[in-house]
Design an enzyme around this catalytic site. Structure first.
Site, short mmCIF file in Angstrom:
data_model
loop_
_atom_site.label_atom_id
_atom_site.label_comp_id
_atom_site.label_asym_id
_atom_site.label_seq_id
_atom_site.Cartn_x
_atom_site.Cartn_y
_atom_site.Cartn_z
N TRP A 26 14.29 -38.54 11.89
CA TRP A 26 15.34 -39.26 12.65
C TRP A 26 15.45 -40.92 12.49
O TRP A 26 14.44 -41.63 12.30
CB TRP A 26 15.34 -39.11 13.92
CG TRP A 26 16.44 -39.69 14.72
CD1 TRP A 26 17.76 -39.58 14.89
CD2 TRP A 26 16.29 -41.11 15.64
NE1 TRP A 26 18.37 -40.38 15.80
CE2 TRP A 26 17.72 -41.14 16.22
CE3 TRP A 26 15.23 -41.80 15.78
CZ2 TRP A 26 17.85 -42.42 17.02
CZ3 TRP A 26 15.37 -42.98 16.63
CH2 TRP A 26 16.82 -43.17 17.06
N TYR A 59 21.45 -36.78 11.09
CA TYR A 59 20.68 -38.26 11.10
C TYR A 59 21.26 -38.87 9.68
O TYR A 59 21.20 -38.39 8.54
CB TYR A 59 19.30 -37.73 10.60
CG TYR A 59 18.47 -37.11 11.71
CD1 TYR A 59 19.13 -36.84 13.14
CD2 TYR A 59 17.13 -36.50 11.55
CE1 TYR A 59 18.35 -36.17 14.12
CE2 TYR A 59 16.66 -35.67 12.37
CZ TYR A 59 17.09 -35.66 13.94
OH TYR A 59 16.49 -34.82 14.94
N GLN A 169 13.27 -26.29 19.53
CA GLN A 169 12.69 -27.69 19.52
C GLN A 169 13.14 -28.55 20.77
O GLN A 169 14.26 -28.65 20.85
CB GLN A 169 13.22 -28.24 17.97
CG GLN A 169 12.72 -29.77 17.82
CD GLN A 169 13.37 -30.32 16.48
OE1 GLN A 169 13.90 -31.31 16.60
NE2 GLN A 169 12.80 -29.73 15.58
P1 NAP Z 1 8.51 -40.39 17.70
O1 NAP Z 1 8.03 -39.68 16.62
O2 NAP Z 1 8.08 -40.18 19.08
O3 NAP Z 1 8.45 -42.02 17.42
C1 NAP Z 1 8.54 -42.49 16.24
C2 NAP Z 1 8.13 -44.06 16.47
O4 NAP Z 1 6.64 -43.90 16.34
C3 NAP Z 1 8.39 -44.89 15.06
O5 NAP Z 1 8.76 -46.02 15.34
C4 NAP Z 1 6.87 -44.65 14.48
O6 NAP Z 1 6.71 -45.86 13.72
C5 NAP Z 1 6.07 -44.77 15.43
N1 NAP Z 1 4.90 -44.21 15.08
C6 NAP Z 1 4.67 -43.03 14.46
N2 NAP Z 1 3.15 -42.74 14.48
C7 NAP Z 1 2.63 -43.81 14.68
C8 NAP Z 1 1.33 -44.13 14.78
N3 NAP Z 1 0.22 -43.30 14.33
N4 NAP Z 1 0.97 -45.10 15.37
C9 NAP Z 1 2.00 -46.12 15.60
N5 NAP Z 1 3.15 -45.94 15.68
C10 NAP Z 1 3.62 -44.76 15.24
O7 NAP Z 1 10.29 -40.61 17.84
P2 NAP Z 1 11.40 -39.43 17.08
O8 NAP Z 1 11.80 -39.91 15.85
O9 NAP Z 1 12.31 -39.55 18.22
O10 NAP Z 1 10.73 -37.87 17.39
C11 NAP Z 1 10.26 -37.37 16.14
C12 NAP Z 1 11.33 -36.54 15.43
O11 NAP Z 1 11.69 -35.68 16.18
C13 NAP Z 1 12.43 -37.25 14.91
O12 NAP Z 1 12.30 -38.06 14.06
C14 NAP Z 1 13.44 -35.96 14.75
O13 NAP Z 1 13.07 -35.47 13.30
C15 NAP Z 1 13.00 -35.14 15.80
N6 NAP Z 1 13.91 -35.23 16.77
C16 NAP Z 1 14.67 -34.09 17.24
C17 NAP Z 1 15.67 -34.31 18.38
C18 NAP Z 1 16.50 -33.07 18.82
O14 NAP Z 1 17.47 -33.14 19.52
N7 NAP Z 1 16.25 -31.92 18.23
C19 NAP Z 1 15.53 -35.55 19.08
C20 NAP Z 1 14.94 -36.75 18.73
C21 NAP Z 1 13.96 -36.57 17.75
P3 NAP Z 1 7.03 -46.03 11.89
O15 NAP Z 1 8.28 -45.40 11.63
O16 NAP Z 1 7.09 -47.41 11.87
O17 NAP Z 1 5.90 -45.61 11.26
#
Ligand code: NAP
Length: 283
Positions: A26, A59, A169
């Site tokens: 995302w 996305y 999910q």
């Molecule tokens: P997330 O994975 O909770 O957080 C992403 C953030 O955390 C980014 O800023 C990333 O930084 C950072 N990060 C990741 N690993 C890290 C680490 N080891 N150390 C420090 N920082 C770290 O948030 P999200 O993107 O909302 O959720 C994950 C995925 O779930 C999405 O990308 C999407 O594919 C899916 N999603 C689905 C829905 C739905 O409605 N089905 C809703 C939301 C999300 P960097 O990018 O700088 O590495």
């Protein structure tokens, strides 16, 4: 699907195994300055066995799917691609059209898991009928849902063909424990894997004192503690988004982190388990 190296797997209801740790996308493909790093991260994740890649037509209005298609063109068969149809495209005809558009952007002939992004106003029967057609045509290999609460899952079970659902999910991390009360146990009983999105609360958990305290005990980071916490439950898949290779490596390393009872107690004190039903939260 390619090798998953040392990444633990979980079976889908069809018996096919997928890694418990995947990669979210995302917000990708929005900033040209980050594009190279995002592509590099995706490939590194694949090398490390985090082969489940989560995206959605929403996305970047298709831009994230395009980035994945471009990056994985030569390695498509190693990945397990998950994408999602928007609820307002999820009627009988438009679901098929949306899928065709996603296939094109992803540069592939099949989607491994196709999800309804969230519940909209289209009757579930229509979406499930379209998913069935796509399955029979070989354009998708499994289908599932996202952001479905227990009532939605019950309704789905009553729709013809609805029992073929392969995952739900939902939002799950230490600060969002509502699903532990009913949705997660119900899915576990049915052998339906739960895919945990935003496992580090989009970065907002990275400075949570309780996570930092546990991280210090193990000489790891708060993000790694959050991932180990999400993955402590059986039948749960986590899909963190990491657009930097160092974060991908860290997330992969979190697979070897086992939290102790003391760690769990510290986290429970800061993020209390829920004691009753809570409406499903969404981000
Ligand atoms: P997330 O994975 O909770 O957080 C992403 C953030 O955390 C980014 O800023 C990333 O930084 C950072 N990060 C990741 N690993 C890290 C680490 N080891 N150390 C420090 N920082 C770290 O948030 P999200 O993107 O909302 O959720 C994950 C995925 O779930 C999405 O990308 C999407 O594919 C899916 N999603 C689905 C829905 C739905 O409605 N089905 C809703 C939301 C999300 P960097 O990018 O700088 O590495």
């Amino acid at each position: 699907m390619g090798p998953t190296h040392d990444v633990r797997t979980v079976p889908l209801p069809t018996g096919e195994h997928v890694p418990v740790l995947g990669q979210g996308t995302w917000g990708w493909a929005q900033d040209p300055a980050r594009r190279g790093s995002e592509k590099q991260s995706l490939l590194l994740g694949l090398d490390l066995g985090m082969t489940l890649v989560d995206t959605a037509e929403m996305y970047g209005q298709g831009a994230a799917e395009e980035l994945i298609g471009e990056t994985l063109a030569a390695r498509r068969d190693e990945a397990f691609l998950v994408t999602k149809v928007l609820p307002y495209n999820a009627d009988r005809v438009e679901t098929v059209n949306a899928c065709e558009r996603s296939l094109k952007r992803l540069r592939t002939d099949r989607i491994d898991l196709y999800l309804l992004h969230w519940r909209g106003s289209v009757p579930l029967e229509e979406t499930i009928t379209a998913f069935g057609e796509l399955l029979r045509a070989g354009k998708i290999r499994h289908w599932g849902v996202s952001n479905f609460d227990p009532a939605d899952l019950r309704e789905l079970a009553g729709v013809p063909g609805g029992d073929a659902v392969a995952t739900n999910q939902v939002l799950y991390n230490p600060a969002r424990r509502g699903i532990e009360y009913d949705l997660l146990p119900r899915c576990q009983e049915r052998g339906l894997p739960v895919m945990a999105y935003s496992p580090v609360e989009q970065g907002r958990l990275l400075t949570a004192p309780a996570l930092e305290a546990v991280a210090r005990r193990h000489r790891v980071t708060a993000a790694q503690v959050a991932l180990a916490w999400v993955l402590r439950r059986s039948g749960v898949i986590a899909i963190p988004r990491a657009g930097r290779p160092e974060h991908v490596r860290a997330n992969h390393a979190a697979l070897t982190l086992t939290l102790t009872d003391d760690d769990l107690a510290t986290l429970d004190a800061a993020f209390p388990p829920v004691r009753g039903p809570v409406p499903l939260e969404m981000l």
